[in-house]
Design a protein around this motif. Structure first.
Motif, PDB file in Angstrom:
ATOM      1  N   LEU A  22     -19.248  12.444  -3.145  1.00 51.11           N
ATOM      2  CA  LEU A  22     -19.505  11.331  -4.057  1.00 51.11           C
ATOM      3  C   LEU A  22     -20.154  11.830  -5.350  1.00 51.11           C
ATOM      4  O   LEU A  22     -19.723  11.484  -6.455  1.00 51.11           O
ATOM      5  N   CYS A  23     -21.179  12.646  -5.216  1.00 52.47           N
ATOM      6  CA  CYS A  23     -21.949  13.083  -6.381  1.00 52.47           C
ATOM      7  C   CYS A  23     -21.174  14.008  -7.311  1.00 52.47           C
ATOM      8  O   CYS A  23     -21.395  13.985  -8.526  1.00 52.47           O
ATOM      9  N   TYR A  24     -20.292  14.815  -6.783  1.00 54.68           N
ATOM     10  CA  TYR A  24     -19.572  15.773  -7.615  1.00 54.68           C
ATOM     11  C   TYR A  24     -18.306  15.196  -8.259  1.00 54.68           C
ATOM     12  O   TYR A  24     -17.632  15.904  -9.008  1.00 54.68           O
ATOM     13  N   GLN A  25     -18.020  13.937  -8.033  1.00 55.71           N
ATOM     14  CA  GLN A  25     -16.867  13.316  -8.690  1.00 55.71           C
ATOM     15  C   GLN A  25     -17.035  13.313 -10.206  1.00 55.71           C
ATOM     16  O   GLN A  25     -16.095  13.575 -10.943  1.00 55.71           O
ATOM     17  N   THR A  26     -18.250  13.031 -10.681  1.00 59.26           N
ATOM     18  CA  THR A  26     -18.473  12.993 -12.130  1.00 59.26           C
ATOM     19  C   THR A  26     -18.355  14.387 -12.733  1.00 59.26           C
ATOM     20  O   THR A  26     -17.847  14.535 -13.843  1.00 59.26           O
ATOM     21  N   GLU A  27     -18.798  15.409 -12.007  1.00 51.59           N
ATOM     22  CA  GLU A  27     -18.647  16.782 -12.487  1.00 51.59           C
ATOM     23  C   GLU A  27     -17.166  17.156 -12.562  1.00 51.59           C
ATOM     24  O   GLU A  27     -16.718  17.754 -13.538  1.00 51.59           O
ATOM     25  N   ALA A  28     -16.426  16.800 -11.529  1.00 53.06           N
ATOM     26  CA  ALA A  28     -14.995  17.113 -11.508  1.00 53.06           C
ATOM     27  C   ALA A  28     -14.278  16.423 -12.663  1.00 53.06           C
ATOM     28  O   ALA A  28     -13.431  17.033 -13.328  1.00 53.06           O
ATOM     29  N   ALA A  29     -14.632  15.189 -12.937  1.00 48.36           N
ATOM     30  CA  ALA A  29     -14.017  14.464 -14.052  1.00 48.36           C
ATOM     31  C   ALA A  29     -14.391  15.103 -15.379  1.00 48.36           C
ATOM     32  O   ALA A  29     -13.545  15.237 -16.277  1.00 48.36           O
ATOM     33  N   TYR A  31     -14.956  18.155 -16.033  1.00 42.28           N
ATOM     34  CA  TYR A  31     -14.244  19.422 -16.223  1.00 42.28           C
ATOM     35  C   TYR A  31     -12.749  19.311 -15.923  1.00 42.28           C
ATOM     36  O   TYR A  31     -12.043  20.315 -15.960  1.00 42.28           O
ATOM     37  N   GLU A  32     -12.311  18.099 -15.604  1.00 39.71           N
ATOM     38  CA  GLU A  32     -10.902  17.857 -15.258  1.00 39.71           C
ATOM     39  C   GLU A  32     -10.426  18.838 -14.197  1.00 39.71           C
ATOM     40  O   GLU A  32      -9.353  19.425 -14.286  1.00 39.71           O
ATOM     41  N   ASP A  33     -11.266  19.000 -13.167  1.00 41.01           N
ATOM     42  CA  ASP A  33     -10.954  19.942 -12.096  1.00 41.01           C
ATOM     43  C   ASP A  33     -11.526  19.407 -10.781  1.00 41.01           C
ATOM     44  O   ASP A  33     -12.722  19.479 -10.535  1.00 41.01           O
ATOM     45  N   TYR A  34     -10.645  18.883  -9.950  1.00 39.05           N
ATOM     46  CA  TYR A  34     -11.071  18.326  -8.669  1.00 39.05           C
ATOM     47  C   TYR A  34     -10.977  19.356  -7.548  1.00 39.05           C
ATOM     48  O   TYR A  34     -11.011  19.002  -6.369  1.00 39.05           O
ATOM     49  N   THR A  35     -10.876  20.629  -7.929  1.00 43.56           N
ATOM     50  CA  THR A  35     -10.851  21.692  -6.928  1.00 43.56           C
ATOM     51  C   THR A  35     -12.143  22.508  -6.953  1.00 43.56           C
ATOM     52  O   THR A  35     -12.206  23.586  -6.372  1.00 43.56           O
ATOM     53  N   ILE A  36     -13.182  21.983  -7.604  1.00 45.66           N
ATOM     54  CA  ILE A  36     -14.457  22.703  -7.637  1.00 45.66           C
ATOM     55  C   ILE A  36     -14.997  22.828  -6.200  1.00 45.66           C
ATOM     56  O   ILE A  36     -14.737  21.987  -5.343  1.00 45.66           O
ATOM     57  N   ALA A  37     -15.729  23.891  -5.968  1.00 42.33           N
ATOM     58  CA  ALA A  37     -16.194  24.231  -4.616  1.00 42.33           C
ATOM     59  C   ALA A  37     -16.897  23.081  -3.878  1.00 42.33           C
ATOM     60  O   ALA A  37     -16.631  22.874  -2.693  1.00 42.33           O
ATOM     61  N   PRO A  38     -17.768  22.310  -4.524  1.00 48.17           N
ATOM     62  CA  PRO A  38     -18.428  21.230  -3.781  1.00 48.17           C
ATOM     63  C   PRO A  38     -17.457  20.157  -3.270  1.00 48.17           C
ATOM     64  O   PRO A  38     -17.767  19.461  -2.306  1.00 48.17           O
ATOM     65  N   LEU A  39     -16.298  20.042  -3.900  1.00 41.57           N
ATOM     66  CA  LEU A  39     -15.321  19.042  -3.453  1.00 41.57           C
ATOM     67  C   LEU A  39     -14.323  19.602  -2.444  1.00 41.57           C
ATOM     68  O   LEU A  39     -13.592  18.833  -1.815  1.00 41.57           O
ATOM     69  N   THR A  40     -14.282  20.907  -2.298  1.00 47.36           N
ATOM     70  CA  THR A  40     -13.345  21.504  -1.344  1.00 47.36           C
ATOM     71  C   THR A  40     -14.060  22.058  -0.115  1.00 47.36           C
ATOM     72  O   THR A  40     -13.403  22.509   0.823  1.00 47.36           O
ATOM     73  N   GLU A 120     -24.695  18.081 -19.331  1.00 38.52           N
ATOM     74  CA  GLU A 120     -25.888  17.919 -20.163  1.00 38.52           C
ATOM     75  C   GLU A 120     -27.091  17.348 -19.408  1.00 38.52           C
ATOM     76  O   GLU A 120     -28.214  17.775 -19.635  1.00 38.52           O
ATOM     77  N   ARG A 121     -26.854  16.397 -18.520  1.00 33.05           N
ATOM     78  CA  ARG A 121     -27.977  15.821 -17.762  1.00 33.05           C
ATOM     79  C   ARG A 121     -28.632  16.874 -16.873  1.00 33.05           C
ATOM     80  O   ARG A 121     -29.847  16.931 -16.755  1.00 33.05           O
ATOM     81  N   ASN A 122     -27.797  17.702 -16.243  1.00 34.05           N
ATOM     82  CA  ASN A 122     -28.335  18.758 -15.384  1.00 34.05           C
ATOM     83  C   ASN A 122     -29.125  19.771 -16.214  1.00 34.05           C
ATOM     84  O   ASN A 122     -30.235  20.151 -15.841  1.00 34.05           O
ATOM     85  N   LEU A 123     -28.537  20.198 -17.317  1.00 31.80           N
ATOM     86  CA  LEU A 123     -29.212  21.173 -18.187  1.00 31.80           C
ATOM     87  C   LEU A 123     -30.541  20.618 -18.697  1.00 31.80           C
ATOM     88  O   LEU A 123     -31.550  21.332 -18.729  1.00 31.80           O
ATOM     89  N   TYR A 124     -30.547  19.351 -19.072  1.00 35.11           N
ATOM     90  CA  TYR A 124     -31.777  18.713 -19.553  1.00 35.11           C
ATOM     91  C   TYR A 124     -32.853  18.750 -18.458  1.00 35.11           C
ATOM     92  O   TYR A 124     -34.004  19.123 -18.704  1.00 35.11           O
ATOM     93  N   LEU A 125     -32.471  18.360 -17.237  1.00 28.80           N
ATOM     94  CA  LEU A 125     -33.425  18.340 -16.126  1.00 28.80           C
ATOM     95  C   LEU A 125     -33.980  19.730 -15.863  1.00 28.80           C
ATOM     96  O   LEU A 125     -35.205  19.914 -15.775  1.00 28.80           O
ATOM     97  N   TYR A 126     -33.108  20.715 -15.747  1.00 27.35           N
ATOM     98  CA  TYR A 126     -33.566  22.059 -15.418  1.00 27.35           C
ATOM     99  C   TYR A 126     -34.478  22.620 -16.497  1.00 27.35           C
ATOM    100  O   TYR A 126     -35.503  23.225 -16.202  1.00 27.35           O
ATOM    101  N   ARG A 127     -34.125  22.398 -17.747  1.00 24.30           N
ATOM    102  CA  ARG A 127     -34.972  22.905 -18.840  1.00 24.30           C
ATOM    103  C   ARG A 127     -36.308  22.184 -18.881  1.00 24.30           C
ATOM    104  O   ARG A 127     -37.347  22.792 -19.147  1.00 24.30           O
TER     105      ARG A 127
END
Length: 162
Positions: A22-29, A31-40, A120-127
């Motif tokens: 569920l959470c990685y759907q926005t990341e996949a969208a 990057y236009e890549d639904y084969t990222i490791a968290p989704l597979t 950007e949200r992830n980068l903001y949080l980590y920084r």
């Protein structure tokens, strides 16, 4: 009710994996890549991580609403798969999960994690939490990973009295 952070149980694996999808759907969208490791990732692979990683979950009652994984290698805590249910994002739960993982590996000389360059949200949080860019790695034409690090409490260079 406030979420409680605890060590994941093996029986939590299926719920963690569903939340991860569920959470990685926005990341996949993004990057236009639904084969990222968290989704597979399959359940068997996640179950094998219980032997090599510390897996924490955030529970709201019996529901798992967040998770993060960490592994200590050569005094470096590698943190990954930080997820928070979309309905609870922006409320500090990701920060609490990261803090809990850093506390769990308090002897680490540094902490390292990565995210996509467009996240950007992830980068903001980590920084905001003290992580600084370490390096970048191109995975595909759409995806460039940004690796970030944070010095650990036990890092001698941080505890210098000179």
């Amino acid at each position: 009710m406030e979420p409680i952070i605890a060590q994941a149980r093996v029986r939590d694996a299926e719920a963690i994996l569903k939340l991860q999808y569920l959470c990685y759907q926005t990341e996949a969208a993004l990057y236009e890549d639904y084969t990222i490791a968290p989704l597979t990732q399959c359940l068997t692979d996640l179950l094998s991580e219980y032997d090599t990683h510390t897996i924490l979950v955030a529970r709201l009652g019996e529901e798992i609403v967040g998770s993060v994984r960490g592994q200590l290698r050569e005094d470096v805590c590698h943190i990954g798969r930080l997820i928070v249910h979309p309905r609870l994002q922006g409320r500090g739960l990701g920060t609490k999960l990261l803090d809990a993982m850093e506390e769990r590996f308090g002897s680490a000389t540094r902490y390292e994690l990565f995210t996509g360059s467009r996240s950007e949200r992830n980068l903001y949080l980590y920084r905001k939490l003290g992580y600084v860019s370490l390096r970048e790695e191109t995975v595909s034409p759409q995806l460039r990973l940004v690796f970030l690090e944070k010095q650990g409490v036990s890092n001698p260079s941080k505890n210098s009295f000179l």
